[in-house]
Design an enzyme around this catalytic site. Structure first.
Site, PDB file in Angstrom:
ATOM      1  N   ARG A 156       0.852  -1.181   0.000  1.00 32.63           N
ATOM      2  CA  ARG A 156       0.000   0.000   0.000  1.00 32.63           C
ATOM      3  C   ARG A 156       0.889   1.232   0.000  1.00 32.63           C
ATOM      4  O   ARG A 156       2.022   1.191   0.489  1.00 32.63           O
ATOM      5  CB  ARG A 156      -0.906   0.020   1.237  1.00 32.63           C
ATOM      6  CG  ARG A 156      -1.835  -1.172   1.372  1.00 32.63           C
ATOM      7  CD  ARG A 156      -2.638  -1.073   2.671  1.00 32.63           C
ATOM      8  NE  ARG A 156      -3.568  -2.191   2.827  1.00 32.63           N
ATOM      9  CZ  ARG A 156      -3.268  -3.326   3.439  1.00 32.63           C
ATOM     10  NH1 ARG A 156      -2.052  -3.510   3.955  1.00 32.63           N
ATOM     11  NH2 ARG A 156      -4.172  -4.287   3.540  1.00 32.63           N
ATOM     12  N   LYS A 181      -2.473  -2.685   7.974  1.00 26.46           N
ATOM     13  CA  LYS A 181      -3.571  -2.179   8.787  1.00 26.46           C
ATOM     14  C   LYS A 181      -3.599  -2.903  10.127  1.00 26.46           C
ATOM     15  O   LYS A 181      -3.361  -4.092  10.212  1.00 26.46           O
ATOM     16  CB  LYS A 181      -4.893  -2.386   8.050  1.00 26.46           C
ATOM     17  CG  LYS A 181      -5.000  -1.555   6.774  1.00 26.46           C
ATOM     18  CD  LYS A 181      -6.326  -1.781   6.083  1.00 26.46           C
ATOM     19  CE  LYS A 181      -6.439  -0.930   4.834  1.00 26.46           C
ATOM     20  NZ  LYS A 181      -7.731  -1.131   4.121  1.00 26.46           N
ATOM     21  N   HIS A 251      -2.704   2.230  -5.905  1.00 19.90           N
ATOM     22  CA  HIS A 251      -3.449   0.981  -5.740  1.00 19.90           C
ATOM     23  C   HIS A 251      -3.537   0.219  -7.055  1.00 19.90           C
ATOM     24  O   HIS A 251      -3.734  -1.000  -7.051  1.00 19.90           O
ATOM     25  CB  HIS A 251      -4.849   1.283  -5.196  1.00 19.90           C
ATOM     26  CG  HIS A 251      -5.156   0.523  -3.942  1.00 19.90           C
ATOM     27  ND1 HIS A 251      -4.451   0.695  -2.764  1.00 19.90           N
ATOM     28  CD2 HIS A 251      -6.072  -0.438  -3.669  1.00 19.90           C
ATOM     29  CE1 HIS A 251      -4.931  -0.113  -1.838  1.00 19.90           C
ATOM     30  NE2 HIS A 251      -5.909  -0.821  -2.360  1.00 19.90           N
ATOM     31  N   ARG A 254      -0.746  -2.057  -6.973  1.00 15.61           N
ATOM     32  CA  ARG A 254      -1.027  -3.129  -6.008  1.00 15.61           C
ATOM     33  C   ARG A 254      -1.954  -4.173  -6.632  1.00 15.61           C
ATOM     34  O   ARG A 254      -1.717  -5.383  -6.506  1.00 15.61           O
ATOM     35  CB  ARG A 254      -1.646  -2.511  -4.753  1.00 15.61           C
ATOM     36  CG  ARG A 254      -1.997  -3.495  -3.647  1.00 15.61           C
ATOM     37  CD  ARG A 254      -2.375  -2.704  -2.397  1.00 15.61           C
ATOM     38  NE  ARG A 254      -3.108  -3.476  -1.430  1.00 15.61           N
ATOM     39  CZ  ARG A 254      -2.554  -4.258  -0.498  1.00 15.61           C
ATOM     40  NH1 ARG A 254      -1.240  -4.387  -0.446  1.00 15.61           N
ATOM     41  NH2 ARG A 254      -3.294  -4.914   0.373  1.00 15.61           N
ATOM     42  N   HIS A 277      -3.856  -9.287   3.552  1.00 12.38           N
ATOM     43  CA  HIS A 277      -5.305  -9.288   3.642  1.00 12.38           C
ATOM     44  C   HIS A 277      -5.835 -10.286   4.648  1.00 12.38           C
ATOM     45  O   HIS A 277      -7.006 -10.623   4.623  1.00 12.38           O
ATOM     46  CB  HIS A 277      -5.912  -9.606   2.268  1.00 12.38           C
ATOM     47  CG  HIS A 277      -5.993  -8.421   1.371  1.00 12.38           C
ATOM     48  ND1 HIS A 277      -6.376  -8.517   0.057  1.00 12.38           N
ATOM     49  CD2 HIS A 277      -5.748  -7.102   1.592  1.00 12.38           C
ATOM     50  CE1 HIS A 277      -6.362  -7.309  -0.503  1.00 12.38           C
ATOM     51  NE2 HIS A 277      -5.988  -6.459   0.411  1.00 12.38           N
ATOM     52  N   TYR A 286      -3.622 -18.612   6.653  1.00 11.34           N
ATOM     53  CA  TYR A 286      -2.443 -17.888   6.189  1.00 11.34           C
ATOM     54  C   TYR A 286      -1.187 -18.258   6.965  1.00 11.34           C
ATOM     55  O   TYR A 286      -0.080 -18.204   6.432  1.00 11.34           O
ATOM     56  CB  TYR A 286      -2.675 -16.378   6.303  1.00 11.34           C
ATOM     57  CG  TYR A 286      -3.771 -15.874   5.393  1.00 11.34           C
ATOM     58  CD1 TYR A 286      -4.036 -16.483   4.175  1.00 11.34           C
ATOM     59  CD2 TYR A 286      -4.551 -14.789   5.762  1.00 11.34           C
ATOM     60  CE1 TYR A 286      -5.045 -16.027   3.347  1.00 11.34           C
ATOM     61  CE2 TYR A 286      -5.560 -14.324   4.931  1.00 11.34           C
ATOM     62  CZ  TYR A 286      -5.794 -14.950   3.722  1.00 11.34           C
ATOM     63  OH  TYR A 286      -6.797 -14.490   2.902  1.00 11.34           O
TER      64      TYR A 286
END
Length: 306
Positions: A156, A181, A251, A254, A277, A286
């Protein structure tokens, strides 16, 4: 009472009793007037003659538009807003005893269409990268390093501009530690062109830009940390130089990163891990993907991994 009178009464209620803002009342007036005209075309002149099917057909008309009525199709967000006004109007009519049944109660707005991320073909991405930092000027070296970095790891723009030099390992791991995030960290491999561009920037570009002690990787012309807006402009300028006549954003790189990996055969779970994500429900999946597996898949699937 007529529909127009009922609508007027409701708008007065919003203004006087609810203290709604003038813009809100104006928006409701516009939406409910469209609803009234629709019902009028169907031969309905009173609220107690409206059925649930009439409201559902109203939504269909809003979506497809009506050339005879003189209005174009509305976006899903506008349809949802119009339905809110219509539903609240019907609820008000029940509360005030104008009608006995709220026929709009079970009508829901249309689900917004899922927009697919926009990506660029590989040749257009390469054209942008080639156009970035065409000269050996410190800012040119920075621009090339920034865009190579964004496409190489799918970061990002906020992750890129918040990077410090110590987050890079260009020797052994050839990877970068990104903070996504929620402060979640992930280790993402870097391709050969990105490593080369970053090394050139660190050796010949950044020393000429830095004016005070700072750990920031990407610097502006005054020696401070590069802002997201400035980084965005770097990409826009490179796209213009490359002759692209389409809108691009950080983006876009990305999304291109993810699309090109999937096109190259990468497992979607690896791509999600690379993008950061992971959610609460998928974190366990993950965690099964090791850094070594990510690096192997990345080396095979990414067009600029080597």
């Amino acid at each position: 009472m007529t529909l127009a009178a009922d609508i007027s009464r409701y708008l007065d209620h919003l203004t006087v009793e609810r203290g709604a803002a003038a813009n809100t009342v104006s928006s409701y007036r516009r939406d409910l007037e469209r609803y009234r005209r629709y019902l009028d075309r169907r031969g309905i002149s009173a609220l107690d003659a409206v059925a649930e099917e009439d409201i559902r057909e109203f939504l269909v008309e809003l979506r497809r538009g009506d050339a005879d009525a003189g209005f174009a199709p509305l976006a899903d967000s506008s349809i949802a807003r119009t339905l809110v006004a219509t539903r609240r109007f019907h609820k008000f009519a029940v509360d005030e005893g104008i009608v006995a049944t709220d026929v709009a109660h079970d009508v829901r707005p249309p689900r917004a269409a899922r927009r697919l991320p926009k990506s660029l073909p590989v040749d257009e991405v390469l054209a942008i990268l080639d156009a970035a930092g065409a000269d050996d000027h410190p800012r040119g070296l920075r621009d090339r390093a920034l865009l190579e970095f964004l496409y190489s790891c799918g970061a990002r723009i906020s992750e890129a501009t918040s990077l410090d030099i110590d987050d890079l390992d260009l020797d052994d791991m050839r990877a970068v530690r990104l903070r996504g995030k929620g402060g979640k960290e992930r280790l993402v491999p870097l391709g050969g062109p990105a490593v080369d561009a970053l090394e050139a920037y660190l050796v010949r570009g950044r020393p000429a830009l830095v004016s005070r002690a700072t750990p920031a990787l990407f610097l502006n012309a005054r020696g401070g940390r590069l802002s997201r807006q400035s980084a965005w402009q770097v990409l826009v300028t490179a796209a213009e130089r490359a002759g692209l006549d389409k809108a691009v954003s950080p983006h876009t790189l990305r999304h291109s990163f993810a699309t090109h990996l999937l096109d190259g055969g990468a497992d979607v779970r690896v791509v999600q891990e690379l993008l950061g994500h992971a959610s609460v429900t998928t974190t366990q999946v993950y965690t099964l993907v090791t850094v070594n597996t990510m690096r192997e898949v990345y080396a095979v699937a990414h067009p600029r991994a080597r």
